[in-house]
Motif scaffolding. Structure first.
Motif, mmCIF file in Angstrom:
data_model
loop_
_atom_site.group_PDB
_atom_site.id
_atom_site.type_symbol
_atom_site.label_atom_id
_atom_site.label_comp_id
_atom_site.label_asym_id
_atom_site.label_seq_id
_atom_site.Cartn_x
_atom_site.Cartn_y
_atom_site.Cartn_z
ATOM 1 N N GLY A 113 24.308 -0.992 91.503
ATOM 2 C CA GLY A 113 25.489 -1.418 92.301
ATOM 3 C C GLY A 113 25.015 -2.731 92.848
ATOM 4 N N GLY A 164 28.675 1.461 96.349
ATOM 5 C CA GLY A 164 27.276 1.886 95.821
ATOM 6 C C GLY A 164 26.258 0.873 95.756
ATOM 7 N N LEU A 165 25.498 0.926 96.520
ATOM 8 C CA LEU A 165 24.292 -0.179 96.442
ATOM 9 C C LEU A 165 22.844 0.615 95.990
ATOM 10 C CD1 LEU A 165 25.346 -2.343 99.432
ATOM 11 C CD2 LEU A 165 25.998 -2.669 96.870
ATOM 12 N N CYS A 209 29.734 2.749 91.695
ATOM 13 C CA CYS A 209 28.560 2.902 90.875
ATOM 14 C C CYS A 209 27.560 3.589 91.857
ATOM 15 C CB CYS A 209 27.963 1.600 90.305
ATOM 16 S SG CYS A 209 26.598 1.956 89.246
ATOM 17 N N VAL A 210 27.550 4.971 91.637
ATOM 18 C CA VAL A 210 26.827 5.973 92.497
ATOM 19 C C VAL A 210 26.218 6.777 91.881
ATOM 20 C CG1 VAL A 210 28.018 5.530 94.708
ATOM 21 C CG2 VAL A 210 28.822 7.316 92.996
ATOM 22 N N ARG A 214 27.046 4.150 101.348
ATOM 23 C CA ARG A 214 27.063 5.274 102.171
ATOM 24 C C ARG A 214 25.986 4.888 103.322
ATOM 25 N NH1 ARG A 214 25.022 10.975 100.172
ATOM 26 N NH2 ARG A 214 23.227 9.703 99.739
ATOM 27 N N ALA A 232 29.504 12.336 93.718
ATOM 28 C CA ALA A 232 29.312 11.299 94.720
ATOM 29 C C ALA A 232 30.557 10.636 94.632
ATOM 30 C CB ALA A 232 28.144 10.532 94.735
ATOM 31 N N LEU A 276 31.900 3.221 87.184
ATOM 32 C CA LEU A 276 30.570 2.926 86.327
ATOM 33 C C LEU A 276 29.461 3.912 86.518
ATOM 34 C CD1 LEU A 276 30.699 -0.971 86.042
ATOM 35 C CD2 LEU A 276 31.555 0.660 84.498
ATOM 36 N N PRO A 334 19.561 -1.112 81.336
ATOM 37 C CA PRO A 334 19.052 -1.041 82.525
ATOM 38 C C PRO A 334 19.359 -2.247 83.499
ATOM 39 C CG PRO A 334 17.236 -1.558 81.128
ATOM 40 C CD PRO A 334 18.389 -1.323 80.274
HETATM 41 N N1 LIG Z 1 19.409 2.034 87.257
HETATM 42 C C1 LIG Z 1 19.864 1.620 86.059
HETATM 43 O O1 LIG Z 1 19.018 1.069 85.252
HETATM 44 C C2 LIG Z 1 20.959 2.285 85.310
HETATM 45 C C3 LIG Z 1 21.366 2.200 84.134
HETATM 46 C C4 LIG Z 1 22.512 2.513 83.573
HETATM 47 C C5 LIG Z 1 23.302 3.385 84.280
HETATM 48 N N2 LIG Z 1 23.103 3.620 85.595
HETATM 49 C C6 LIG Z 1 23.745 4.638 86.338
HETATM 50 O O2 LIG Z 1 24.362 4.024 87.472
HETATM 51 C C7 LIG Z 1 24.587 4.711 88.426
HETATM 52 C C8 LIG Z 1 23.753 4.356 89.762
HETATM 53 O O3 LIG Z 1 22.285 4.382 89.555
HETATM 54 P P1 LIG Z 1 21.468 3.444 90.531
HETATM 55 O O4 LIG Z 1 20.266 3.101 89.527
HETATM 56 O O5 LIG Z 1 22.035 2.260 91.410
HETATM 57 O O6 LIG Z 1 20.888 4.632 91.463
HETATM 58 P P2 LIG Z 1 21.025 5.947 91.793
HETATM 59 O O7 LIG Z 1 19.951 6.566 92.639
HETATM 60 O O8 LIG Z 1 21.497 6.959 90.651
HETATM 61 O O9 LIG Z 1 22.263 5.755 92.933
HETATM 62 C C9 LIG Z 1 22.200 5.459 93.965
HETATM 63 C C10 LIG Z 1 23.438 5.366 94.994
HETATM 64 O O10 LIG Z 1 24.320 6.405 94.942
HETATM 65 C C11 LIG Z 1 24.758 6.775 96.225
HETATM 66 N N3 LIG Z 1 25.134 8.060 96.355
HETATM 67 C C12 LIG Z 1 24.459 9.218 95.895
HETATM 68 N N4 LIG Z 1 24.880 10.425 96.482
HETATM 69 C C13 LIG Z 1 25.965 9.885 97.330
HETATM 70 C C14 LIG Z 1 27.012 10.610 97.840
HETATM 71 N N5 LIG Z 1 26.914 11.874 97.756
HETATM 72 N N6 LIG Z 1 27.801 9.900 98.574
HETATM 73 C C15 LIG Z 1 27.944 8.491 98.425
HETATM 74 N N7 LIG Z 1 26.992 7.852 97.639
HETATM 75 C C16 LIG Z 1 26.113 8.525 97.083
HETATM 76 C C17 LIG Z 1 23.644 6.014 97.133
HETATM 77 O O11 LIG Z 1 23.909 5.896 98.484
HETATM 78 P P3 LIG Z 1 22.853 6.034 99.641
HETATM 79 O O12 LIG Z 1 21.972 4.568 99.441
HETATM 80 O O13 LIG Z 1 23.599 6.267 100.779
HETATM 81 O O14 LIG Z 1 21.944 7.047 99.219
HETATM 82 C C18 LIG Z 1 23.254 4.655 96.305
HETATM 83 O O15 LIG Z 1 24.406 3.776 96.518
HETATM 84 C C19 LIG Z 1 23.918 6.186 88.051
HETATM 85 O O16 LIG Z 1 25.108 6.917 87.521
HETATM 86 C C20 LIG Z 1 23.085 5.665 86.822
HETATM 87 O O17 LIG Z 1 22.955 6.732 85.952
HETATM 88 C C21 LIG Z 1 21.726 2.997 85.955
#
Ligand SMILES: NC(=O)c1ccc[n+]([C@@H]2O[C@H](COP(=O)([O-])OP(=O)(O)OC[C@H]3O[C@@H](n4cnc5c(N)ncnc54)[C@H](OP(=O)(O)O)[C@@H]3O)[C@@H](O)[C@H]2O)c1
Length: 296
Positions: free
Chosen positions: A21, A16-17, A72-73, A40, A78, A98, A128
């Motif tokens: 990620g 998960g990037l 981390c997705v 993915r 997912a 995560l 964040p």
């Molecule tokens: N960003 C923050 O500051 C933050 C803070 C705390 C917690 N989090 C948590 O961390 C997690 C990841 O967050 P994020 O900010 O990196 O962005 P996100 O937009 O929530 O997740 C993007 C990632 O999920 C993958 N993904 C989505 N659907 C998928 C599926 N069906 N199969 C495989 N991969 C899939 C995407 O792959 P593709 O590139 O292929 O679409 C991408 O790698 C989430 O649960 C979020 O709530 C984030």
């Protein structure tokens, strides 16, 4: 970082990037962990590759490269999509999820892992992306204490003070969900307050110092409510549910005059009315946490 130094660190996989990620993979690389990444959708790993990550061609190759496998997705659906794609001998590996989700999703994933003898740790990232690998990072974990013991040293790369809550795998998501509840309902309160004052012709900047004054009252209130809930006692000596009802009524009247949505206020009023009907109008506001659960 010398190659020898790399040898001392557990190999990590990050699946998960998205923004988070990427931040996690960066932190493992910076701490000297051989780091394999997979996403993915291809094309998200170029910057990480430049900093020393290995981009796996397949998900099996990715998961096979790490003794700590971090997912981390977007959500738990997912996560399950990814895990269903993998054919892997999990012996000697720990799976650390995560991804944010609901408590029940963590329980079910832990059961899934348990049925396959997979060492599984659930976690929730509370802060964040810019905080990752800084002292401001807050990451909480729950589930198998053996899995936590295996992964703890490696996970300190993302937060130097990881917090292990409980052997119950759902605990991290329970905390995270309740904290997100506070965050999102607070955001609604803030934007609603701004909608009201701007409708009254007051500029946001004029109002902001008064709004931040409200925020500074909250830490003491949270601590006091916690003590009252734990004691099962809700004294109304500072303010009562009945008094709160009158305040909410005049907010609703003002919002109605300006055509501003009152859905959340009516929801709050319904809980107050229920508490009042149960004879708790003279109690303090912490009783409302109990009244919320009588919605049947
Ligand atoms: N960003 C923050 O500051 C933050 C803070 C705390 C917690 N989090 C948590 O961390 C997690 C990841 O967050 P994020 O900010 O990196 O962005 P996100 O937009 O929530 O997740 C993007 C990632 O999920 C993958 N993904 C989505 N659907 C998928 C599926 N069906 N199969 C495989 N991969 C899939 C995407 O792959 P593709 O590139 O292929 O679409 C991408 O790698 C989430 O649960 C979020 O709530 C984030």
């Amino acid at each position: 970082m010398t190659p020898d130094h790399h040898q001392e660190r557990a190999p990590v996989t990050v699946a998960g990037l998205g923004p988070m990620g990427q931040a996690l993979a960066d932190a493992f690389l910076a701490a000297g962990h051989p780091t394999t990444v997979w996403n993915r959708t291809a094309g998200r790993a170029a910057a990480l590759r430049d900093r020393g990550a290995t981009e796996a061609d397949t998900i099996d190759q990715a998961f096979g490269a790490g003794t700590i496998v971090v997912i981390c997705v977007r959500d738990y659906d997912a996560v399950r999509d990814l895990l269903d794609m993998v054919q892997l001998d999990w012996t000697g590996r720990t799976l650390v999820n995560l991804t944010s989700g609901a408590p029940d999703q963590a329980r079910r994933l832990a059961e899934w892992a348990g049925a396959r003898q997979i060492s599984y740790l659930d976690g929730a990232i509370l802060t964040p992306t810019p905080t990752i690998a800084t002292p401001a990072a807050r990451v909480i974990y729950s589930g198998s204490s053996d899995a936590y013991a295996s992964a703890r040293g490696t996970l300190s790369a993302i937060s130097s003070q990881p917090i292990y809550l409980d052997h119950n795998p759902s605990a991290a998501n329970s905390y995270d969900t309740a904290l997100l509840d506070i965050f999102h309902t607070t955001v609604h309160g803030i934007v609603h307050g701004f909608a009201l004052v701007t409708a009254e012709g007051i500029r946001g900047g004029q109002f902001a110092p008064f709004a931040t004054g409200i925020a500074s009252l909250l830490p003491e209130m949270v601590t006091r409510f916690a003590a009252q809930l734990d004691a099962g006692s809700h004294p109304g000596e500072r303010s009562t549910i009945a008094s709160s009802r009158a305040s909410i009524r005049h907010i609703i009247d003002t919002a109605d005059q300006h055509g501003i949505d009152t859905g959340a206020l009516h929801a709050a009023l319904a809980v107050i009315d229920r508490a009042t009907a149960e004879g708790h109008g003279g109690d303090g506001l912490s009783y409302l946490a109990t009244a919320l659960g009588h919605n049947d």
